[in-house]
Design a protein around this motif. Structure first.
Motif, PDB file in Angstrom:
ATOM      1  N   LEU A  61       1.261   4.690   6.890  1.00 36.65           N
ATOM      2  CA  LEU A  61       2.548   4.169   6.418  1.00 36.65           C
ATOM      3  C   LEU A  61       2.472   2.672   6.138  1.00 36.65           C
ATOM      4  O   LEU A  61       3.011   2.196   5.132  1.00 36.65           O
ATOM      5  CB  LEU A  61       3.643   4.468   7.442  1.00 36.65           C
ATOM      6  N   ILE A  62       1.808   1.938   7.008  1.00 37.22           N
ATOM      7  CA  ILE A  62       1.652   0.503   6.795  1.00 37.22           C
ATOM      8  C   ILE A  62       0.853   0.247   5.520  1.00 37.22           C
ATOM      9  O   ILE A  62       1.195  -0.629   4.718  1.00 37.22           O
ATOM     10  CB  ILE A  62       0.989  -0.152   8.026  1.00 37.22           C
ATOM     11  N   ASP A  63      -0.200   1.021   5.298  1.00 40.12           N
ATOM     12  CA  ASP A  63      -1.006   0.873   4.094  1.00 40.12           C
ATOM     13  C   ASP A  63      -0.189   1.206   2.848  1.00 40.12           C
ATOM     14  O   ASP A  63      -0.273   0.510   1.833  1.00 40.12           O
ATOM     15  CB  ASP A  63      -2.243   1.765   4.182  1.00 40.12           C
ATOM     16  N   LEU A  64       0.628   2.235   2.919  1.00 35.85           N
ATOM     17  CA  LEU A  64       1.467   2.611   1.794  1.00 35.85           C
ATOM     18  C   LEU A  64       2.472   1.514   1.460  1.00 35.85           C
ATOM     19  O   LEU A  64       2.686   1.185   0.288  1.00 35.85           O
ATOM     20  CB  LEU A  64       2.189   3.925   2.095  1.00 35.85           C
ATOM     21  N   VAL A  65       3.073   0.923   2.472  1.00 30.91           N
ATOM     22  CA  VAL A  65       4.011  -0.184   2.245  1.00 30.91           C
ATOM     23  C   VAL A  65       3.284  -1.373   1.614  1.00 30.91           C
ATOM     24  O   VAL A  65       3.792  -2.000   0.674  1.00 30.91           O
ATOM     25  CB  VAL A  65       4.704  -0.593   3.568  1.00 30.91           C
ATOM     26  N   ALA A  66       2.086  -1.675   2.097  1.00 37.64           N
ATOM     27  CA  ALA A  66       1.312  -2.786   1.536  1.00 37.64           C
ATOM     28  C   ALA A  66       0.956  -2.521   0.077  1.00 37.64           C
ATOM     29  O   ALA A  66       1.036  -3.436  -0.761  1.00 37.64           O
ATOM     30  CB  ALA A  66       0.045  -3.013   2.360  1.00 37.64           C
TER      31      ALA A  66
END
Length: 87
Positions: A61-66
């Motif tokens: 999820l953090i990677d997707l937001v980034a």
């Protein structure tokens, strides 16, 4: 050029593995909740697997937001360049 190809691969990987690890986390959690004291694998092992899968979901999820932020920022920069045609 290579950075854009890697970004596309990251999006594909997140799209595939995020639901997979989310389902695995839920599955291990349910299995751990219903496991008995003498079952194999033990409830503690299943909770660890549930936690690890949940952590991988969080990383995804953090990677997707980034990735979304970077894409949005690049679009804004491209629009501010002279000669941008918004048609």
């Amino acid at each position: 050029m290579a950075a854009h190809a890697a970004r596309g691969m990251r999006v594909l990987m997140v799209a595939f593995f995020l639901p997979l690890f989310a389902a695995a986390s839920v599955g291990f959690g349910v299995w751990a909740a219903h496991s008995g004291e003498h079952d194999s694998p033990s409830g503690g092992s299943l909770w660890w697997l549930c936690s690890i899968c949940g952590l991988l979901v969080l990383v995804g999820l953090i990677d997707l937001v980034a990735l979304r932020r970077r894409r949005r920022r690049e679009r804004l920069v491209a629009r501010s360049q002279p000669g941008f045609d918004a048609r």
